[in-house]
Design an enzyme around this catalytic site. Structure first.
Site: not given
Length: 371
Positions: A153-156
């Site tokens: 979830v990319a940077c999360s």
């Protein structure tokens, strides 16, 4: 049935690159580019490139250096990207190697071994391959019986991984889960782009999440969590397995990370601050209950704005610690690395927040209480 962050572990490459070193390489490239394209630049057919500076980078981001898997490749102006040596299928992959080192440290800090763990979640911005899952490779290397899966979830990715582990523990699917976030990000970075060549660094972080009965009164009880996504193209990477089948095949540079930084700043900061404050209300918490915020480490100015909105006042460095100066942006690992490095000084019952935000847009909140 409550979940606990029992321990953490960290891996970094042996090499780091300072702003001065990165800028020297970039500016040498700019000088070469402008000289090679002098005629076209004079005609207006090609836009001249502007040099960078260490002062510009630090003011814009708070970054002073970054770890990298290959310093020589990054600073080679004929290449300007790390070199990755291919490994045979029977060798441990690069991402698994990094994640494994962080996972082993997390287990050692808790006095646990493979027999104590039920599952592995590998959650990171990008995966080295599609399958077999990186999590399963790490699981196998550790000798863990159970299951593993990848997610991104990319940077999360880090907080989403934690919350997936919590959900498994609260539903009884597992009692102990390793969340591993190996962020090998420098290969995703266009080191020839002045606006982004300084952003990313390589790292791996791991968290051992346990049922409170297993944790034995040690660690950090998770007292609230939430996830949020909202579609945006302002941070994007088009790299994927379909690239090779596209006609015409895209330029290599088109597969790198790109962002509309100013738009991201204006849209994400208020969105995340509002989410945090709303979540606090839903969990019966107040800003004054937060001893520390471990925020996503993408940009010091974003962190300062979010922290100020959440606290409703000026805050100290201890209340919202920054690791950007040493690590740069480590994508989904940033808030977890901040927690790993700066979770000392808490008394029993004191609370804090681990929060990530980034591409998607996506954001995750994990409220914790010291046991």
């Amino acid at each position: 049935m409550s979940a606990v962050i029992r321990s953490t572990g960290l891996w970094t490459p042996d090499e780091s690159v300072s702003n001065d070193e990165l800028v020297a390489c970039y500016n040498a490239y700019v000088e070469h580019f402008n000289a090679e394209n002098a005629d076209a630049i004079e005609r207006g057919a090609v836009e001249a490139k502007n040099p960078s500076s260490s002062g510009f980078i630090e003011k814009a981001s708070g970054i002073k250096s970054r770890y990298t898997i290959d310093k020589k490749g990054v600073l080679d102006i004929s290449r300007m990207r790390p070199r990755v040596k291919p490994r045979a299928n029977d060798e441990l992959s690069l991402m698994a190697e990094a994640g494994l080192a962080a996972a082993k440290e997390a287990l050692a800090h808790a006095g646990r071994d493979a027999a104590d763990v039920d599952a592995v979640i590998c959650s990171a911005t990008s995966m080295q391959r599609t399958y077999p899952c990186m999590a399963i490779e790490i699981q196998d290397a550790l000798g863990i019986t159970g299951f593993g899966y990848d997610m991104t979830v990319a940077c999360s990715s880090g907080t989403f991984g934690i919350i997936n582990a919590v959900n498994m523990i609260e539903t009884g699917m597992a009692k102990s889960v390793l969340v591993v976030t190996p962020e090998i990000t420098t290969p995703q970075l266009n080191f020839r782009d002045r606006d982004s060549h300084f952003i990313f660094g390589d790292v791996a972080v791991a968290m051992l999440i346990e049922h409170e009965d297993v944790a034995g009164g040690q660690g950090w009880k998770i007292v609230g969590r939430n996830l949020m996504t909202k579609f945006s193209n302002n941070i994007r990477s088009n790299f994927g397995f379909l690239n090779a089948s596209e006609e015409p095949e895209p330029d290599f540079e088109d597969r790198y990370f790109v962002q509309e930084g100013r738009k991201v700043f204006k849209e994400v900061c208020p969105m995340v601050a509002e989410m945090i404050l709303t979540d606090m209300g839903n969990f019966g918490l107040k800003p004054s209950d937060m001893k520390r915020l471990w925020l996503h480490q993408a940009n010091i100015n974003m962190n300062m704005m979010v922290a100020k909105k959440v606290f409703g006042r000026e805050f100290t460095e201890d209340e919202a610690p920054v690791i950007l100066d040493e690590f740069a942006n480590t994508a989904g690992a940033g808030s977890l690395v901040a927690f790993h490095r700066h979770h000392d000084g808490f008394e029993v019952g004191e609370k804090g927040l681990i929060c990530s935000f980034g591409a998607g847009y996506s954001a995750g909140t994990v409220f914790v209480e010291k046991l």
